[in-house]
Design a protein around this motif. Structure first.
Motif, PDB file in Angstrom:
ATOM      1  N   PRO A 197       1.015  -1.039  -0.122  1.00 54.46           N
ATOM      2  CA  PRO A 197       0.210   0.304  -0.124  1.00 54.46           C
ATOM      3  C   PRO A 197       1.120   1.002  -0.118  1.00 54.46           C
ATOM      4  N   ARG A 198       1.161   0.961   1.108  1.00 56.36           N
ATOM      5  CA  ARG A 198       2.888   2.848   0.691  1.00 56.36           C
ATOM      6  C   ARG A 198       3.143   3.257  -0.200  1.00 56.36           C
ATOM      7  N   LYS A 199       3.553   2.091  -0.981  1.00 58.87           N
ATOM      8  CA  LYS A 199       4.226   2.363  -2.382  1.00 58.87           C
ATOM      9  C   LYS A 199       3.108   2.989  -3.313  1.00 58.87           C
ATOM     10  N   VAL A 200       1.984   2.125  -3.787  1.00 59.21           N
ATOM     11  CA  VAL A 200       0.871   2.565  -4.276  1.00 59.21           C
ATOM     12  C   VAL A 200       0.609   3.697  -4.292  1.00 59.21           C
ATOM     13  N   LEU A 201       0.424   4.125  -3.123  1.00 54.62           N
ATOM     14  CA  LEU A 201       0.012   5.359  -2.897  1.00 54.62           C
ATOM     15  C   LEU A 201       1.282   6.395  -3.199  1.00 54.62           C
ATOM     16  N   ALA A 202       2.001   6.289  -2.495  1.00 55.77           N
ATOM     17  CA  ALA A 202       3.131   7.039  -3.332  1.00 55.77           C
ATOM     18  C   ALA A 202       3.300   7.058  -4.661  1.00 55.77           C
ATOM     19  N   GLU A 203       3.225   6.345  -5.914  1.00 54.30           N
ATOM     20  CA  GLU A 203       3.175   6.346  -6.745  1.00 54.30           C
ATOM     21  C   GLU A 203       1.794   7.131  -7.295  1.00 54.30           C
ATOM     22  N   MET A 204       0.558   7.495  -6.478  1.00 53.55           N
ATOM     23  CA  MET A 204      -0.083   7.841  -7.013  1.00 53.55           C
ATOM     24  C   MET A 204      -0.189   9.338  -6.614  1.00 53.55           C
ATOM     25  N   GLY A 205       0.648   9.521  -5.914  1.00 52.11           N
ATOM     26  CA  GLY A 205       1.509  10.828  -4.872  1.00 52.11           C
ATOM     27  C   GLY A 205       0.294  11.635  -3.863  1.00 52.11           C
TER      28      GLY A 205
ATOM     29  N   ARG B 205     -12.611  13.459  -4.273  1.00 51.14           N
ATOM     30  CA  ARG B 205     -13.369  11.663  -5.060  1.00 51.14           C
ATOM     31  C   ARG B 205     -11.967  11.254  -3.924  1.00 51.14           C
ATOM     32  N   ASP B 206     -10.722  11.782  -4.863  1.00 51.52           N
ATOM     33  CA  ASP B 206      -9.189  10.382  -4.320  1.00 51.52           C
ATOM     34  C   ASP B 206      -9.009  10.484  -2.493  1.00 51.52           C
ATOM     35  N   ALA B 207      -9.917  11.383  -1.956  1.00 53.17           N
ATOM     36  CA  ALA B 207      -9.399  11.799  -0.523  1.00 53.17           C
ATOM     37  C   ALA B 207     -10.319  10.418   0.056  1.00 53.17           C
ATOM     38  N   MET B 208     -11.710  10.462  -0.487  1.00 56.01           N
ATOM     39  CA  MET B 208     -12.882   9.965   0.679  1.00 56.01           C
ATOM     40  C   MET B 208     -12.109   8.139  -0.124  1.00 56.01           C
ATOM     41  N   VAL B 209     -11.883   7.970  -0.999  1.00 62.13           N
ATOM     42  CA  VAL B 209     -11.339   6.543  -1.050  1.00 62.13           C
ATOM     43  C   VAL B 209      -9.599   6.427  -0.604  1.00 62.13           C
ATOM     44  N   GLY B 210      -9.009   7.728   0.115  1.00 64.78           N
ATOM     45  CA  GLY B 210      -7.701   7.081   0.456  1.00 64.78           C
ATOM     46  C   GLY B 210      -6.726   6.870  -0.188  1.00 64.78           C
ATOM     47  N   VAL B 211      -6.690   7.652  -1.207  1.00 64.86           N
ATOM     48  CA  VAL B 211      -5.763   7.466  -2.746  1.00 64.86           C
ATOM     49  C   VAL B 211      -4.693   9.192  -2.305  1.00 64.86           C
ATOM     50  N   ALA B 212      -5.597  10.154  -1.288  1.00 67.52           N
ATOM     51  CA  ALA B 212      -5.023  11.471  -1.394  1.00 67.52           C
ATOM     52  C   ALA B 212      -5.424  11.775  -0.375  1.00 67.52           C
ATOM     53  N   HIS B 213      -4.376  12.918  -0.243  1.00 65.85           N
ATOM     54  CA  HIS B 213      -4.366  14.011   0.910  1.00 65.85           C
ATOM     55  C   HIS B 213      -5.509  15.391   0.478  1.00 65.85           C
ATOM     56  N   VAL B 214      -6.290  15.841   1.351  1.00 71.19           N
ATOM     57  CA  VAL B 214      -7.481  16.907   0.916  1.00 71.19           C
ATOM     58  C   VAL B 214      -5.967  18.352   1.035  1.00 71.19           C
ATOM     59  N   THR B 215      -6.132  18.952   0.015  1.00 71.98           N
ATOM     60  CA  THR B 215      -4.775  20.415   0.423  1.00 71.98           C
ATOM     61  C   THR B 215      -5.989  21.390   0.442  1.00 71.98           C
ATOM     62  N   LYS B 216      -5.449  22.654   0.573  1.00 69.60           N
ATOM     63  CA  LYS B 216      -6.023  24.011   0.778  1.00 69.60           C
ATOM     64  C   LYS B 216      -5.660  24.328  -0.701  1.00 69.60           C
TER      65      LYS B 216
ATOM     66  N   GLU C 158       1.949  10.378  -0.596  1.00 67.25           N
ATOM     67  CA  GLU C 158       3.074  10.170   0.322  1.00 67.25           C
ATOM     68  C   GLU C 158       2.765  10.710   2.350  1.00 67.25           C
ATOM     69  N   LEU C 159       3.066   9.521   2.803  1.00 66.84           N
ATOM     70  CA  LEU C 159       2.852   9.010   4.130  1.00 66.84           C
ATOM     71  C   LEU C 159       3.724   8.984   4.113  1.00 66.84           C
ATOM     72  N   GLY C 160       4.292   9.534   6.385  1.00 72.80           N
ATOM     73  CA  GLY C 160       5.841   9.290   6.794  1.00 72.80           C
ATOM     74  C   GLY C 160       5.495   8.263   7.353  1.00 72.80           C
TER      75      GLY C 160
END
Lengths: 133, 205
Positions: free
Chosen positions: B142-150, B194-205, B152-154
């Motif tokens: 998951p960590r790698k896939v999420l990073a690939e989708m932009g 949408r992507d943030a609500m699936v968990g593959v993105a952060h919400v940004t300002k 990034e998680l600590g």
């Protein structure tokens, strides 16, 4: 069973722009939307439980992932359509042979053929009644 | 009469491949002739999911949860019921469970077996969500896939992969971005993707 009223209520939201920033289309081709609409309306009409359709879809996807013609790209709605055919054949609503036969007839249409007529002249054979149980 | 098709068989009597478009048209004709589907009703369902039901619904749910602690508590306790308060209900929305992303936990949603997805709040799933690669890989790495989708998680953030099914449709309550304390609910709604609500993105300002 019927969820139509709540769906229709949501139409009130149609004028506000959903956050679809990527502009992605829900359906890549028109037939995908028809396959989607058929399954949803048949379920809504009570022809099958959604869990039944879902089990068929899972089976189709798993079968494709286990084995598929080399080089064939994954098409989600092809699996969806296959699942719908499986459910309908399983309870005798529409058999695969009938779909194949009708598809062949449609393929034989001359170019520019108007297929929107409903008079039945073209397909008055073998599809009437008495299917089923 | 044959019954179920061989999964990879879409052939006509002469062994030619039938396009799914023709198969679909044939099936719709047969069902219509038998009075089992009404093309006008189909049109209505299709139009609903093409234009009316989409991630904006989920964005409204998220923005309300960010601004109304009592609503948020109800949402995390009883997802489907709290979502219905805002008027969003319907097929595939019967068993929605909402999970909250925090500084230490990040939830990401997948359906490993098919494509279960909370239609009333997100509409129909995007292509990548249905893709075999995403469905297999996000579970394994998951960590790698999420990073690939932009996304990034600590290393200190725990990732929980939520597998949707007929029993549970997951919806992620993303983290509210910093610096939005004075935003109205409407302004917040516009930030939620949408992507943030699936968990593959952060919400940004």
């Amino acid at each position: 069973m019927s969820a139509t009223p709540s769906l229709i209520d949501l139409d009130a939201d149609a004028q506000s722009a959903p956050p679809r920033a990527n502009g992605e289309l829900v359906f890549a081709e028109p037939w995908e939307s028809r396959a989607f609409g058929m399954a949803v309306s048949l379920h809504d009409a009570g022809l099958f439980a959604w869990s039944q359709f879902q089990a068929a879809l899972i089976a189709r996807i798993a079968a494709w992932e286990n084995h598929h013609p080399e080089g064939e790209c994954y098409s989600y709605y092809t699996q969806w359509l296959g699942a719908l055919e499986d459910v309908l054949a399983g309870d005798g609503t529409v058999f695969t042979d009938e779909i194949v036969q009708r598809a062949e007839e449609l393929a034989a249409r001359p170019a520019g053929y108007d297929h929107r007529h409903d008079d039945g002249d073209e397909h008055g054979h073998g599809h009437g009644h008495g299917h089923g149980h | 009469m044959s019954t179920a098709l061989n999964p990879d068989e879409h052939l006509d009597g002469s062994g030619n491949r039938i396009s799914p478009a023709l198969r679909t048209e044939a099936l719709e004709q047969l069902l219509t002739e038998r009075g089992l589907v009404d093309p006008a009703v189909m049109d209505k369902f299709i139009a609903t999911y093409e234009t009316a039901v989409g991630p904006l619904n989920g964005a409204k749910v998220v923005a309300k949860a960010w601004t109304d602690p009592e609503y948020k508590a109800r949402l995390l306790a009883e997802g489907t019921a709290a979502i219905k308060e805002l008027g969003f209900a319907g097929p595939q929305g019967e068993h929605i469970v909402v999970v909250e992303n925090t500084d230490t936990v990040h939830n990401v949603v997948v359906c490993t077996l098919c494509s279960c997805y909370p239609w009333p709040v997100l509409g129909l799933p995007p292509a990548w969500y249905k893709d075999p690669a995403y469905r297999a890989r996000v579970v394994r790495e998951p960590r790698k896939v999420l990073a690939e989708m932009g996304c990034e998680l600590g290393d200190d953030v725990e990732i929980i992969v939520r597998d949707s099914s007929a029993e549970v449709r997951w919806l992620v309550l993303p983290q509210r971005p910093a610096g939005t304390e004075d935003y109205t609910e409407e302004q917040l709604t516009a930030l939620v993707t949408r992507d943030a609500m699936v968990g593959v993105a952060h919400v940004t300002k």
